[in-house]
Design a protein around this motif. Structure first.
Motif, mmCIF file in Angstrom:
data_model
loop_
_atom_site.group_PDB
_atom_site.id
_atom_site.type_symbol
_atom_site.label_atom_id
_atom_site.label_comp_id
_atom_site.label_asym_id
_atom_site.label_seq_id
_atom_site.Cartn_x
_atom_site.Cartn_y
_atom_site.Cartn_z
ATOM 1 N N ALA A 113 -0.570 -1.936 -9.913
ATOM 2 C CA ALA A 113 -1.789 -2.236 -9.161
ATOM 3 C C ALA A 113 -2.374 -3.572 -9.598
ATOM 4 O O ALA A 113 -2.872 -4.362 -8.773
ATOM 5 C CB ALA A 113 -2.798 -1.115 -9.352
ATOM 6 N N ARG A 133 0.828 -1.209 0.000
ATOM 7 C CA ARG A 133 0.000 0.000 0.000
ATOM 8 C C ARG A 133 0.865 1.262 0.000
ATOM 9 O O ARG A 133 0.479 2.288 -0.556
ATOM 10 C CB ARG A 133 -0.949 -0.004 1.188
ATOM 11 C CG ARG A 133 -0.296 -0.058 2.549
ATOM 12 C CD ARG A 133 -1.331 -0.208 3.659
ATOM 13 N NE ARG A 133 -0.721 -0.290 4.976
ATOM 14 C CZ ARG A 133 -0.374 0.768 5.702
ATOM 15 N NH1 ARG A 133 -0.585 1.983 5.221
ATOM 16 N NH2 ARG A 133 0.165 0.617 6.893
ATOM 17 N N MET A 154 1.841 1.710 -3.590
ATOM 18 C CA MET A 154 0.753 2.281 -4.364
ATOM 19 C C MET A 154 0.563 3.764 -4.058
ATOM 20 O O MET A 154 0.253 4.570 -4.939
ATOM 21 C CB MET A 154 -0.547 1.510 -4.076
ATOM 22 C CG MET A 154 -0.560 0.078 -4.593
ATOM 23 S SD MET A 154 -0.378 -0.035 -6.390
ATOM 24 C CE MET A 154 1.364 -0.477 -6.505
ATOM 25 N N TYR A 171 1.522 2.810 -12.935
ATOM 26 C CA TYR A 171 0.681 2.670 -11.741
ATOM 27 C C TYR A 171 -0.350 1.555 -11.940
ATOM 28 O O TYR A 171 -0.538 0.676 -11.081
ATOM 29 C CB TYR A 171 0.002 4.009 -11.477
ATOM 30 C CG TYR A 171 -0.809 4.098 -10.193
ATOM 31 C CD1 TYR A 171 -0.686 3.151 -9.165
ATOM 32 C CD2 TYR A 171 -1.711 5.154 -10.003
ATOM 33 C CE1 TYR A 171 -1.429 3.254 -8.000
ATOM 34 C CE2 TYR A 171 -2.452 5.272 -8.842
ATOM 35 C CZ TYR A 171 -2.310 4.301 -7.840
ATOM 36 O OH TYR A 171 -3.049 4.390 -6.685
#
Length: 758
Positions: free
Chosen positions: A576, A547, A550, A572
């Motif tokens: 993800a 996390r 991210m 990204y």
């Protein structure tokens, strides 16, 4: 005498008419006829009364000129000049001068002509050149003289030089050498022509050695290339003609002796020597123009290649002549090349002596002196004297008793050179190669203390400490560099620092690494953010939490340059999908569509729709196509509409295809309407009238009204909150409206399409 003249002897008209009648009576008769003498007597009688009338005098003189009575005509001209007032002499002189030229009597011309320039012309025409030269010299020396033929004083001087140089045997009253040398001092723009005239005078006089001396003196004194070319060409032509003449004489001699051969060889050697000296002589001319031209001194040294003594003499003269403040070029290069010349000849002591003197020259720039020190140190390195090179660097970088600012022009370069980064860089390199760790570290620390370090110096210092396994010292060096500089200069330092830190500690000091990244990214410009954010995200992926990684990627999408956002969103989305799975990328796609420009938005929508199609979410994909269609002009973005059409062919039905075509027509109409309304607005003169009030509105209000109407006619508003909005069906000509996702949906990721009854 005519009876009327007896009664009126003072009448000009009667006398003029009577004399004209008498001249007609003798017309056609031989000039020896006694009647001519009668007419002459008539003129004499008329002049008793008409002696103030220039017309009578001119007619009488012209009549006598026709009779070719030279002496009598000259006397009458003289009497007319004495009788008439001076204001009327200008009417007599043209005829008098034409008479003098026509008679061809030299003595008469010499005695009569008063004008100096005409006098000189007449003397030249009758070959009395000595007297002509004297008179012309008088004219040239007379400052107030104004030529009637429009000749300048300079032209007259050239005529004098040409006259006396081409006739040395006929002009004996003038000092030719002194006259031409006076012209050399007076007319400096025509030196070549005057020198050639003087040499030509001696050549015509038979004084060939003296002529050679003149040519040599000329090519050693002229200061322009044009004058040099004139003199050199004349000199070479003289030597060539002299050689050819002597060769012809020897060829005609049936029994040549050894002296003739020696003389021929001598003249040939003279010509060859002159031609071989041309470049050197031309270089001398350029140096006389500007003796501080460093490049020309280097060229002169090149011309003396193979002559060591001449090269040394040239370098010595150059370094003595060139003034540092007036130098055109880099003066220190002369000293360096001078020293290298001794080095090439294995005279190291002499080379060191030259360098030692070079360090004392008051250069205009500190970098020039620093270059001299560096070249001296490199000489010692080439000689294998590493310790001597280190001592030189220590001597060059020694801090003076009174530290001064590097850019203080009032101080000498010797007092400011200790802050030269060029010197310190070489010193640090030498210490790394030949010194100890302690001495090298002290050099780098001294550079940082003086605040003259560059980012590259900091990086080199860190790498040096790392090579010696002083990792924490290396990181401290990087931090010192970061404290010295600002963005964007510290990018390389940060990049090296973070890379080395991660390779050293990995995830063992995660919090410290995070603090470093946060500190780095706090003021990082957008053009450098991409590299650092990717490095930060990789750290979190490998050693931190997913996390956190991210979150870093999400921050990066807003921190990079606009042209890099599309690429950053792709990274990204890819990360993800790898970490959380493809469904979790929907929010990222929605954010990308919201943030990216139109071109990138279309590409992102196509990818988003393709992903939903692969997941089997056909309705979601159709909604994405409908949403993206609002920024896709069919005339420009044919690729998008082809993709949507292909999608409907594979996954849709007749109703969905009809809906897609209706949306396409609506979007096309929307773009056409906006363009037409904008054109009409511009053509209307910038004012519009309100329908209800009929009141003129200023151009700004008209533009706002246009925008408001376009917003009302738009098919779907811009997305808000990242939600994809859906297009509802409409009958042709009906209103268009959009319906957002219901707020009471149990699954917010599920997309429903409302049914439309047309």
């Amino acid at each position: 005498m005519h009876p009327n003249l007896k009664e009126l002897p003072g009448s000009y008209k009667l006398w003029y008419t009577y004399l004209k009648l008498r001249r007609k009576q003798v017309k056609g008769k031989i000039i020896t006829d006694p009647v001519y003498e009668d007419v002459n007597n008539t003129f004499e009688r008329s002049l008793v009364f008409m002696h103030k009338m220039p017309r009578i005098w001119l007619d009488y003189c012209k009549f006598l000129m026709d009779q070719h009575k030279i002496t009598q005509t000259r006397h009458v001209f003289d009497r007319s000049l004495r009788a008439l007032p001076i204001t009327q002499h200008h009417r007599v002189w043209p005829l008098y001068l034409s008479f003098v030229k026509a008679t061809n009597v030299p003595e008469t011309a010499v005695r009569v002509v008063p004008d100096a320039e005409a006098h000189e012309y007449l003397l030249g025409s009758i070959e009395r050149l000595d007297e002509a030269g004297v008179k012309l010299a008088y004219i040239v020396n007379k400052e107030s003289f104004v030529s009637k033929h429009g000749k300048s004083n300079h032209q007259l001087w050239n005529e004098l030089c040409e006259l006396i140089s081409q006739n040395p045997d006929k002009i004996r009253s003038l000092n030719v050498d002194a006259i031409i040398r006076g012209g050399l001092r007076r007319y400096t723009d025509q030196l070549g022509h005057l020198w050639n005239s003087l040499a030509d005078y001696y050549i015509r006089s038979g004084l060939f050695e003296r002529a050679r001396d003149i040519y040599e003196e000329a090519i050693q004194t002229v200061t322009t290339v044009r004058d040099f070319t004139q003199v050199f060409d004349a000199y070479a032509q003289f030597e060539e003609l002299s050689l050819n003449k002597r060769m012809e004489e020897v060829a005609e001699n049936t029994d040549p002796d050894e002296e003739d051969d020696i003389e021929l060889e001598l003249r040939l050697a003279r010509l060859e020597d002159l031609m071989s000296r041309r470049l050197l002589l031309l270089n001398s001319v350029l140096l006389r123009q500007n003796p501080h031209n460093v490049l020309e001194w280097h060229k002169r040294v090149t011309l003396y290649e193979g002559k060591p003594l001449d090269i040394i003499r040239t370098y010595t003269e150059a370094v003595k002549t060139v003034e540092p403040k007036l130098a055109v070029g880099k003066l220190h290069t002369l000293w360096i090349e001078f020293a290298k010349f001794y080095e090439k000849n294995d005279q190291l002591d002499d080379a060191r002596l030259i360098f030692d003197k070079a360090t004392l020259v008051p250069y205009t720039k500190v970098e020039d002196l620093a270059t001299v020190w560096c070249e001296w140190a490199e000489l010692e390195l080439r000689a294998g004297q590493e310790d001597a090179a280190l001592r030189l660097m220590a001597r060059a970088t020694a801090t003076p008793s009174r530290p001064v600012a590097y850019h203080d022009e009032a101080e000498t370069v010797q007092a400011r050179v200790y802050k030269s980064i060029k010197l310190w860089s070489l010193y640090a390199d030498l210490e790394e190669s030949f010194g100890t760790f302690k001495s090298c570290k002290s050099v780098y620390d001294r550079i940082i203390d003086l605040k003259i370090a560059t980012p590259q110096i900091i990086i080199n210092y860190g790498l040096f400490l790392e090579e010696n396994n002083y990792f924490e010292e290396a990181f401290k060096a990087y931090e010192k560099g970061i404290a010295l500089f600002k963005w964007p200069y510290i990018f390389d330092i940060w990049n090296t620092y973070l890379t080395k830190f991660l390779s050293r500690y990995g995830g063992t000091k995660l919090e410290r690494a995070r603090d470093l990244f946060e500190q780095c990214l706090e003021q990082c410009p957008a053009q450098y953010a991409k590299t650092l954010y990717l490095l930060y995200a990789r750290l979190e992926e490998e050693h931190g939490l997913a996390r956190h990684a991210m979150a870093v990627y999400e921050r990066a999408t807003g921190a990079v340059l606009p042209e890099e956002m599309f690429e950053m969103f792709n990274i990204y989305i890819k990360k993800a999908a790898e970490i959380y799975g493809i469904p979790k990328t929907r929010a990222i796609y929605e954010k990308a569509i919201e943030c990216l420009p139109e071109e990138a938005t279309r590409e992102m929508c196509l990818r988003f729709a393709e992903m939903e199609t692969k997941l089997g979410e056909i309705d979601r994909a159709r909604a994405i196509y409908a949403h993206c269609s609002q920024v896709c002009d069919p005339r420009v973005t044919a690729t998008f509409w082809a993709a949507w059409k292909g999608f409907e062919i594979k996954h849709g039905n007749e109703d969905t295809m009809r809906e897609m075509l209706r949306i396409k027509r609506s979007v096309q109409a929307q773009y056409n309407t906006q363009v037409n309304m904008m054109s009409a607005q511009m053509l209307s003169g910038g004012t519009t009238a309100s329908v209800e009030t009929a009141t003129p509105t200023p151009p700004q209000d008209g533009m706002k009204l246009l925008e408001a109407k376009a917003a009302e006619m738009s098919f779907a508003p811009a997305p808000k909150g990242g939600n994809i909005l859906f297009v509802k069906g409409e009958v042709q000509g009906g209103d268009r409206e959009t319906a957002p996702l219901p707020s009471h949906e149990v699954n917010p990721d599920e997309i429903d399409i409302d049914d439309d009854d047309d």
